[in-house]
Design an enzyme around this catalytic site. Structure first.
Site, PDB file in Angstrom:
ATOM      1  N   CYS A 474       0.812  -1.220   0.000  1.00  0.00           N
ATOM      2  CA  CYS A 474       0.000   0.000   0.000  1.00  0.00           C
ATOM      3  C   CYS A 474       0.849   1.275   0.000  1.00  0.00           C
ATOM      4  O   CYS A 474       0.523   2.249  -0.694  1.00  0.00           O
ATOM      5  CB  CYS A 474      -0.985  -0.001   1.162  1.00  0.00           C
ATOM      6  SG  CYS A 474      -0.247  -0.315   2.780  1.00  0.00           S
ATOM      7  N   ASP A 598      -7.736   5.274  -1.253  1.00  0.00           N
ATOM      8  CA  ASP A 598      -7.298   4.037  -0.596  1.00  0.00           C
ATOM      9  C   ASP A 598      -6.574   3.120  -1.583  1.00  0.00           C
ATOM     10  O   ASP A 598      -7.178   2.647  -2.548  1.00  0.00           O
ATOM     11  CB  ASP A 598      -8.522   3.321  -0.024  1.00  0.00           C
ATOM     12  CG  ASP A 598      -8.151   2.243   0.988  1.00  0.00           C
ATOM     13  OD1 ASP A 598      -7.018   1.737   0.912  1.00  0.00           O
ATOM     14  OD2 ASP A 598      -8.998   1.920   1.834  1.00  0.00           O
ATOM     15  N   HIS A 600      -5.675   0.123  -1.096  1.00  0.00           N
ATOM     16  CA  HIS A 600      -5.965  -1.283  -0.821  1.00  0.00           C
ATOM     17  C   HIS A 600      -7.022  -1.868  -1.752  1.00  0.00           C
ATOM     18  O   HIS A 600      -7.353  -3.049  -1.656  1.00  0.00           O
ATOM     19  CB  HIS A 600      -6.410  -1.452   0.635  1.00  0.00           C
ATOM     20  CG  HIS A 600      -5.391  -0.963   1.628  1.00  0.00           C
ATOM     21  ND1 HIS A 600      -5.420   0.315   2.131  1.00  0.00           N
ATOM     22  CD2 HIS A 600      -4.325  -1.565   2.176  1.00  0.00           C
ATOM     23  CE1 HIS A 600      -4.409   0.472   2.968  1.00  0.00           C
ATOM     24  NE2 HIS A 600      -3.724  -0.657   3.021  1.00  0.00           N
TER      25      HIS A 600
END
Length: 647
Positions: A474, A598, A600
């Site tokens: 990440c 994000d 992820h």
């Protein structure tokens, strides 16, 4: 043209009239002969002075290149703390003197109304005065109106015309008299300028449209039919409904879209566009058949030849009702002549040496309602001091910030290319989503002030490019997003590095052991700062908080970062990393939300799926259900990349 105006009021289109509040100086007010008198489209700073007064010759030469034909100087703005009318008179006198050089023989010295604006040094208030004519000794203090939708005002009624003309000019000069070269060169350039108005020359006018069911046939305008005498202010605009197929009675609107579907976007990039091509008819229509004749002129003494290359590219602004023959004679041809003379004057001192490589670029910088033209000398690299100084002077003139590249070649816009964007090597082949946050729902912070990332970025996340980094990559993805921002803003041409290249960089600087390459080890804010420094020369500021509960306390500092730096921020806490794109903060109540991108996410690059799934959106520190987005038992590091101080 429109020559009646409401109650002698100045109409201001530009949102920023005073370019530098803390550095007062003379500013030129720019308008257009196609708008009602006293309409201010933009303002440009006077940057060349001789002693205490402007260097009018240098100013006029530079503005002649910078401004499209269709825009002109209509006044000046000056700073003063007393006697506003006297200072307005000085501003008006300066504007009239510049207009005489800028407009040349087109200037009607006694009839043109000119604006003199005076900014109070203490309070910042602006007073506008108007001089009816040069012979008038008094000035009228007038009201000012500010336009609500200036882009629509300019581009709903106007269009762009372009003419591109490559030329090779051969110059023959006697070997024994090289001193005659300058005279011969000037004579040759004067002959070319005369050709632009030759009765035998022809100009082909055609539309360039991205989407249209019916594209009008090109129109041929011949030199003998052009009108070089009528002043633009006296040209009668044509009503589209009364036009016929005769070239002499067609206006620019003939090649413009009648209507734009949906919600039209008004800007230079989305404007209607007309292409003008130069054709030279070397044959004359004759009833008799004749054979071509070659003439021989022997040189009286030994001579040499040198060839000067010209690549002219002129853009002009015209109101849609302007007759085509006036658009060519009063805009295109003067634009070609000015650019041709500019290139010639630049080449002249080096005729017998290496000629400067000059190239024309067009820019649409933020905050400037009309595009500008710049001629760069490509013999120098963009990072060489001479080119940097040229860009700095342009930033100064236009009131642009000095900490971001806005006038580099990569920023140039090709208004006649597909989608209006010049081919950009920094983004070639990229299929990643850009600017995912645009169009997302609001944060829910009542009375908050939003501070956002400035500029574009690409969204990097797990599993892209068939690389499985789920569970450990990440921070790598956040770094890739940050580097894409620097690339798209033209701070660097460095490719966005892969995970392995990021690891290799950390090994090269001695931060990691060689075994780190190819591993699945996490990295954090400190490692990201090392990579940004090594690959891009970008420095970073790091904010540490002991707990996620403390992050709202940093909202004011984060908002300042987005307002001043505008770069994406990496947030690392525990084993998770995010990219922060903005802050919505109510300073009075303390309520705040974080715009999170994000990394992820593991799905396909579908914008709707990403936004609906919450992978890009506003996150409250504590949501309505009492759930904390940032963990209270984890410390967090925030990496704030700083813009390089460059143009």
């Amino acid at each position: 043209m429109e020559n009646v105006y409401e109650n002698t009021s100045v109409r201001v289109l530009c949102s920023k009239l005073v370019l530098y509040k803390n550095e007062p100086g003379l500013q030129w007010l720019i308008g257009s002969p196609f708008f009602p008198p006293l309409t201010v489209v933009s303002t440009l700073r006077c940057i060349h002075t001789d002693a205490s007064s402007p260097d009018y010759h240098r100013e006029s030469e530079e503005l002649r290149t910078l401004l499209f034909k269709g825009f002109e100087v209509i006044g000046a703005l000056i700073f003063a703390n007393s006697d506003a009318e006297k200072n307005a008179g000085e501003a008006i006198a300066a504007a009239r003197r510049l207009r005489k050089l800028f407009c040349g023989e087109r200037e009607k010295m006694d009839s043109q109304q000119v604006i003199g604006a005076v900014v109070d040094l203490n309070g910042g208030d602006i007073k506008f005065f108007v001089s009816k004519s040069k012979s008038s000794k008094s000035f009228e203090c007038v009201n000012v109106l500010y336009e609500d939708d200036p882009e629509k005002y300019i581009w709903e009624r106007g269009c762009l015309l372009r003419c591109e003309l490559p030329l090779k000019l051969p110059i023959y000069y006697p070997v024994n008299k090289p001193s005659d070269l300058e005279k011969i060169f000037r004579r040759a350039t004067e002959a070319v300028v005369a050709k632009f108005k030759d009765p035998k020359i022809a100009y082909m006018v055609e539309a360039l449209r991205k989407t249209s069911a019916e594209v009008p046939q090109p129109v041929i305008l011949r030199g003998v039919d052009l009108d070089f005498d009528t002043d633009l202010s006296n040209v009668k605009l044509l009503d589209e409904r009364t036009q016929n197929s005769d070239a002499d009675s067609l206006s620019c609107s003939h090649f413009c879209l009648e209507s734009k579907k949906g919600s039209p976007v008004y800007s230079a990039v989305h404007a209607d566009r007309i292409q003008v091509s130069v054709l030279l008819n070397r044959s004359v229509n004759s009833e008799k058949s004749t054979a071509p004749v070659a003439e021989y002129f022997p040189a009286l003494e030994e001579a040499r030849v040198l060839v000067v290359d010209y690549k002219l590219e002129v853009l002009c602004y015209a109101v849609k009702g302007l007759p085509l023959r006036h658009a060519v004679s009063k805009l295109i041809i003067p634009g070609l002549v000015d650019q041709f003379n500019l290139v010639g004057n630049t080449v002249l001192p080096n005729l017998l040496a290496q000629h400067p490589q000059l190239h024309t670029y067009h820019f649409s910088p933020p905050g400037v309602l009309h595009p500008i033209t710049v001629v760069y000398e490509l013999n120098y690299g963009e990072t060489e001091m001479k080119q940097v100084e040229v860009r700095k002077s342009l930033h100064l003139r236009l009131g642009l910030p000095f900490d971001r590249p806005l006038l580099r070649i990569a920023n140039a816009v090709d208004f006649f290319a597909r989608d209006g964007v010049r081919s950009d090597p920094t983004r070639k082949g990229s299929t990643l989503l850009k600017d995912v946050h645009l169009g997302i729902p609001s944060s829910g912070v009542s009375g908050g002030s939003v501070s956002m990332v400035q500029g574009s970025y690409e969204y990097y996340h797990y599993l892209q490019e068939a690389f499985n980094d789920s569970g450990w990559g990440c921070a790598y993805r956040s770094l890739q997003t940050i580097i894409s921002w620097f690339r798209i803003q033209h701070y660097t041409s460095v490719e966005v590095p892969s995970h392995r290249e990021i690891q290799q960089t950390l090994v090269e600087i001695g931060d990691k052991d060689p075994s780190f390459i190819g591993s699945r080890e996490w990295i954090g804010a400190i490692e990201l700062s090392f990579v940004l420094d090594k690959l891009l020369g970008v420095s970073c500021k790091v904010i540490n908080v002991r707990s996620g509960a403390e992050l709202p306390e940093k909202c004011r500092e984060l908002a300042l970062h987005f307002d001043n730096q505008g770069t994406p921020i990496m947030i690392g806490g525990g084993v998770l990393a995010y990219t922060l794109l903005g802050i919505d903060y109510n300073e009075a109540s303390g309520d705040c939300a974080f715009l999170i991108l994000d990394p992820h996410y593991t799905g396909n690059d579908e914008h709707k799926k990403i936004v609906n799934g919450g992978w890009c959106g506003w996150k409250k520190a504590v949501d309505s259900k009492g759930k904390s987005f940032f963990l209270h038992d984890k410390f967090y590091n925030l990496l704030l990349p700083q813009r390089p101080d460059m143009v």
